[in-house]
Design a protein around this motif. Sequence first.
Motif, PDB file in Angstrom:
ATOM      1  N   HIS A  15       0.823  -1.204   0.000  1.00 59.14           N
ATOM      2  CA  HIS A  15       0.000   0.000   0.000  1.00 59.14           C
ATOM      3  C   HIS A  15       0.861   1.260   0.000  1.00 59.14           C
ATOM      4  O   HIS A  15       1.967   1.261   0.523  1.00 59.14           O
ATOM      5  N   GLU A  16       0.279   2.299  -0.555  1.00 60.34           N
ATOM      6  CA  GLU A  16       0.886   3.630  -0.491  1.00 60.34           C
ATOM      7  C   GLU A  16      -0.089   4.500   0.306  1.00 60.34           C
ATOM      8  O   GLU A  16      -1.224   4.716  -0.130  1.00 60.34           O
ATOM      9  N   ILE A  28      -1.858   7.560   1.510  1.00 55.48           N
ATOM     10  CA  ILE A  28      -2.103   8.917   1.034  1.00 55.48           C
ATOM     11  C   ILE A  28      -2.249   9.841   2.236  1.00 55.48           C
ATOM     12  O   ILE A  28      -1.673  10.922   2.276  1.00 55.48           O
ATOM     13  N   GLU A  40      -9.948   3.237   0.313  1.00 59.24           N
ATOM     14  CA  GLU A  40      -9.069   3.004  -0.826  1.00 59.24           C
ATOM     15  C   GLU A  40      -9.318   4.104  -1.845  1.00 59.24           C
ATOM     16  O   GLU A  40     -10.430   4.252  -2.348  1.00 59.24           O
ATOM     17  N   HIS A  76       0.608  -0.363  -6.754  1.00 63.20           N
ATOM     18  CA  HIS A  76       0.330  -0.322  -5.320  1.00 63.20           C
ATOM     19  C   HIS A  76      -0.994   0.405  -5.084  1.00 63.20           C
ATOM     20  O   HIS A  76      -1.322   1.359  -5.796  1.00 63.20           O
ATOM     21  N   LYS A  97      -3.392   2.938  -3.297  1.00 63.91           N
ATOM     22  CA  LYS A  97      -3.285   4.213  -2.581  1.00 63.91           C
ATOM     23  C   LYS A  97      -4.431   4.237  -1.579  1.00 63.91           C
ATOM     24  O   LYS A  97      -5.604   4.188  -1.976  1.00 63.91           O
TER      25      LYS A  97
END
Length: 180
Positions: free
Chosen positions: A139-140, A142, A159, A173, A175
Amino acid sequence: MAEKDVQDQVNQTPEENSGVDINTDDNQSIGDSELEKLKAELDASKDKYVRLVAEFDNFRRRSAKERIETIQTAGREVIKDMLDVLDDSDRAQKQLDKSDDKQVQEGVSLVFNKLRNTLHSKGLKPMETIGKDFDADLHEAITEIPAPTEELKGKVVDEVVKGYYLNDKIIRHAKVVVGK
């Protein structure tokens, strides 16, 4: 007279025939050292052969594995470019679900489902992220927001952009928004 010379040579023992006094103990030690040398060379040759066969076998396996990976990810760039289209399709379908025109909804849903099924058949799988533990490898983040419940702390709350796998390798990935 030539016959008599030949006959005499035949009747002589090998030591008499060569005119050299042969000591069998010396010959035995010379033969043993040569035999040991030949055995060492043979062992070295066998070892070299076994290593060469093993190296070739490793090369063959590595080449086969690389070929399979190349085939599996051959369309990676095209599929990666199609992810934006897939995201737009998901957004459009959410908007269409709010509309009253059932025929348009069904027609567009068929097209979008066909797109999803085609990409899935090529090895594309969406990541399941909401409610899962945050993993920086997948995961990135945010942003972080206060978790609505205690159990959502450190987990993915929302998500923003969906993540995808292509043949079990991450192609994009996810976000996400993480609860803190």
